[in-house]
Design a protein around this motif. Structure first.
Motif, PDB file in Angstrom:
ATOM      1  N   THR A  58       0.841  -1.197   0.000  1.00  0.00           N
ATOM      2  CA  THR A  58       0.000   0.000   0.000  1.00  0.00           C
ATOM      3  C   THR A  58       0.878   1.250   0.000  1.00  0.00           C
ATOM      4  OG1 THR A  58      -0.108   0.178   2.413  1.00  0.00           O
ATOM      5  CG2 THR A  58      -1.754  -1.222   1.328  1.00  0.00           C
ATOM      6  N   GLU A  59       0.241   2.393  -0.236  1.00  0.00           N
ATOM      7  CA  GLU A  59       0.968   3.657  -0.192  1.00  0.00           C
ATOM      8  C   GLU A  59       1.556   3.882   1.198  1.00  0.00           C
ATOM      9  OE1 GLU A  59      -1.144   6.628  -3.394  1.00  0.00           O
ATOM     10  OE2 GLU A  59      -2.190   6.270  -1.502  1.00  0.00           O
ATOM     11  N   GLN A 104       3.225   9.494  -3.554  1.00  0.00           N
ATOM     12  CA  GLN A 104       2.223   9.622  -4.615  1.00  0.00           C
ATOM     13  C   GLN A 104       2.849  10.159  -5.902  1.00  0.00           C
ATOM     14  OE1 GLN A 104      -0.719  12.040  -2.593  1.00  0.00           O
ATOM     15  NE2 GLN A 104      -1.970  10.248  -2.048  1.00  0.00           N
ATOM     16  N   GLU A 164       2.988   8.290  -9.422  1.00  0.00           N
ATOM     17  CA  GLU A 164       2.422   8.980 -10.587  1.00  0.00           C
ATOM     18  C   GLU A 164       3.405   8.975 -11.754  1.00  0.00           C
ATOM     19  OE1 GLU A 164      -0.054  11.101 -13.085  1.00  0.00           O
ATOM     20  OE2 GLU A 164      -0.511  10.075 -11.190  1.00  0.00           O
ATOM     21  N   LYS A 170       3.073   5.593 -13.673  1.00  0.00           N
ATOM     22  CA  LYS A 170       1.681   5.160 -13.880  1.00  0.00           C
ATOM     23  C   LYS A 170       1.541   4.152 -15.008  1.00  0.00           C
ATOM     24  CE  LYS A 170       0.702   9.341 -16.593  1.00  0.00           C
ATOM     25  NZ  LYS A 170      -0.143  10.555 -16.651  1.00  0.00           N
ATOM     26  N   SER A 214      -0.719   1.093 -10.749  1.00  0.00           N
ATOM     27  CA  SER A 214      -1.929   1.883 -10.507  1.00  0.00           C
ATOM     28  C   SER A 214      -2.259   1.784  -9.019  1.00  0.00           C
ATOM     29  CB  SER A 214      -3.102   1.367 -11.357  1.00  0.00           C
ATOM     30  OG  SER A 214      -3.389   0.016 -11.037  1.00  0.00           O
ATOM     31  N   ALA A 257      -5.303   1.734  -6.146  1.00  0.00           N
ATOM     32  CA  ALA A 257      -6.738   1.565  -5.894  1.00  0.00           C
ATOM     33  C   ALA A 257      -7.214   2.624  -4.903  1.00  0.00           C
ATOM     34  CB  ALA A 257      -7.008   0.169  -5.351  1.00  0.00           C
ATOM     35  N   GLU A 258      -8.512   2.716  -4.735  1.00  0.00           N
ATOM     36  CA  GLU A 258      -9.096   3.723  -3.850  1.00  0.00           C
ATOM     37  C   GLU A 258      -8.649   3.545  -2.396  1.00  0.00           C
ATOM     38  OE1 GLU A 258     -13.289   3.911  -4.193  1.00  0.00           O
ATOM     39  OE2 GLU A 258     -13.277   4.472  -6.314  1.00  0.00           O
ATOM     40  N   ASP A 259      -8.410   2.305  -2.001  1.00  0.00           N
ATOM     41  CA  ASP A 259      -7.988   2.054  -0.619  1.00  0.00           C
ATOM     42  C   ASP A 259      -6.478   2.240  -0.428  1.00  0.00           C
ATOM     43  OD1 ASP A 259      -7.033  -0.086  -2.018  1.00  0.00           O
ATOM     44  OD2 ASP A 259      -7.914  -1.622  -0.705  1.00  0.00           O
ATOM     45  N   GLY A 260      -5.780   2.677  -1.471  1.00  0.00           N
ATOM     46  CA  GLY A 260      -4.347   2.909  -1.369  1.00  0.00           C
ATOM     47  C   GLY A 260      -3.486   1.729  -1.747  1.00  0.00           C
ATOM     48  N   SER A 261      -4.114   0.624  -2.148  1.00  0.00           N
ATOM     49  CA  SER A 261      -3.342  -0.551  -2.565  1.00  0.00           C
ATOM     50  C   SER A 261      -2.647  -0.271  -3.897  1.00  0.00           C
ATOM     51  CB  SER A 261      -4.256  -1.763  -2.708  1.00  0.00           C
ATOM     52  OG  SER A 261      -4.862  -2.069  -1.474  1.00  0.00           O
TER      53      SER A 261
END
Length: 470
Positions: A398-399, A414, A418, A421, A425, A427-431
């Motif tokens: 995760t991030e 981040q 980026e 990319k 990629s 995910a919304e949960d930071g994975s």
């Protein structure tokens, strides 16, 4: 070494906390380098300690290091700095008088020889054959072995006095005529040191290659132990060359116009390319069997600079060799750089990466040789190596995990993701999801490898067929 001229323009490091100072001192290698460098080359390493030690203490070390040299003005200034308000002892004036007397004597005894060697007539008559040159100079101009030896004495004297350019010229003239191999060898060491201190990197590399050719020769005259020691010295001298660029950009115009900015950018890129070329050469040399065995036997701390060179150049094809060397030397030597390699590729212990990066960041700023490099670029390459390695092992990264490993804030991580990319990629949960290769890419790789294997097989078959015809 002239007092007004520093050999190493050390960058101003970031402000160190007490913990970071302790760390920098713990992993400082100056005490190890002292045993394998001439005192004139040790001086800039001592001077660099001003960032991590009390300046007064460093000044005392500098004085003790150089007090026995002939750089009287420099030594006197150091003594006066350590004893404010006191008068110089009479011994300083006596030493100065003795040195001046020797300078006049050597200058007189070599003046005519140097004038003859620089004359147009002699220059036109000299050839590549040293025996011919010696005979010609002896018969025509009376330059015998004693006069040739005076050049060596004067060169050594000028080096000890801190006039490195003059020393280099004298030692070079001596080598051109001398047949004494032992003194020629000594003169080459002196000329190498003089070129390093004078920042003449191309000339220094030429002298380095001459010494390397002698030391690595199968017909080396000394014992195996002596050869090992000489190679160890050569490794330490070489770091000055490999960690400096042979390209020196001219001072760009201070104006803010686009032409000036483009020139600065071009100069910066050329310097970086030249430095990476040097470091790639260093990797190839140090990982050769004879030099790697020397490092493992005599100076395992040189692994630090091998790892840094790998990170700087991203020459990861040699990573396996470095990992093997680090693994072998784990019980003899460890520092944050070797521990990083061990954690990533030997033990796969990723929990301590954050601490290691913090320690490495301190060494990047305080290590004499590493501080020549672009710290930001070096850290970025290190983070990339960590990321590429860890994602091959962990699938649930995760991030937040990456923030801990990189020892960075979320915005930095981040930005890092980026910029990649096309590879990952989030995910919304930071994975962090690593994009796998497309089937076509995999098939293409298999095809290329099969094609190469088929070509090699045909070569072997053709060779066997041709041999069977005889």
């Amino acid at each position: 070494m002239q007092s007004e001229k520093k050999q190493h323009e050390a960058p101003q490091p970031f402000e160190l906390s007490d913990t970071q100072l302790e760390m920098a001192r713990k992993y400082d290698l100056t005490d190890k380098f002292v045993h394998f460098l001439d005192r004139h080359l040790v001086y800039p390493l001592i001077e660099n300690l001003e960032f991590t030690h009390d300046p007064k203490e460093v000044e005392e070390w500098e004085y003790e290091l150089l007090k026995d040299t002939y750089m009287t003005k420099f030594v006197e200034d150091k003594w006066l700095g350590l004893h404010p308000g006191e008068e110089l002892p009479k011994e300083f004036a006596d030493k100065q008088q003795k040195i001046q007397k020797e300078l006049v004597s050597l200058n007189d005894s070599t003046k005519k020889t140097l004038e003859i060697l620089s004359s147009q007539e002699v220059q036109e008559n000299l050839k590549q054959d040293k025996s011919y040159n010696r005979e010609y100079l002896s018969k025509k101009h009376g330059i015998d072995d004693a006069k040739i030896y005076e050049l060596y004495k004067f060169g050594k004297f000028q080096y000890n006095r801190g006039d490195y350019v003059m020393a280099s010229d004298l030692l070079n003239n001596f080598r051109l005529l001398s047949t004494n191999q032992e003194l020629n060898f000594s003169a080459t060491w002196g000329k190498l040191a003089a070129e390093i201190i004078s920042f003449f990197w191309n000339e220094a590399m030429n002298e380095f290659n001459k010494l390397r050719e002698i030391i690595d020769s199968r017909n080396y005259q000394g014992t195996t132990i002596d050869q090992l020691n000489k190679r160890t010295w050569l490794i330490h001298y070489s770091l000055f060359i490999f960690f400096n660029s042979n390209f020196t950009a001219t001072d760009a115009d201070s104006s803010e116009d686009s032409e000036s900015e483009e020139k600065q950018e071009a100069d910066k890129k050329k310097t970086l390319d030249e430095r990476n070329k040097n470091l790639s050469s260093m990797i190839d040399l140090f990982l050769s069997s004879s030099y790697l065995s020397t490092i493992q036997a005599s100076c395992p701390w040189i692994l630090r600079y091998l790892i840094v060179a790998l990170l700087q150049t991203r020459q990861y094809k040699r990573l396996r060799d470095i990992v093997r060397a680090v693994d072998v030397e784990t019980y003899e030597y460890q520092d944050p750089f070797t521990k990083l390699i061990e954690s990533l590729f030997v033990t796969f212990e990723f929990d301590n990466l954050s601490d290691l990066i913090e320690q490495i960041s301190v060494l990047i700023e305080t290590d004499f040789f590493i501080s020549n490099l672009d710290a930001q670029k070096l850290v970025l390459n290190m983070q990339e190596l960590i990321f590429n390695t860890v994602t091959k092992v962990y699938t649930g990264l995760t991030e937040e995990n990456l923030c801990k490993m990189f020892n960075e804030d979320l915005p930095v991580v981040q930005k890092f993701l980026e910029e990649r990319k096309d590879q990952v990629s989030v995910a919304e949960d930071g994975s962090i999801i690593v994009k796998t290769q497309t089937p076509s890419t995999v098939y293409q790789q298999v095809y290329e490898k099969t094609k190469a294997f088929n070509f090699k097989t045909n070569q072997i078959l053709n060779t066997a067929f041709n041999k069977s015809d005889y």
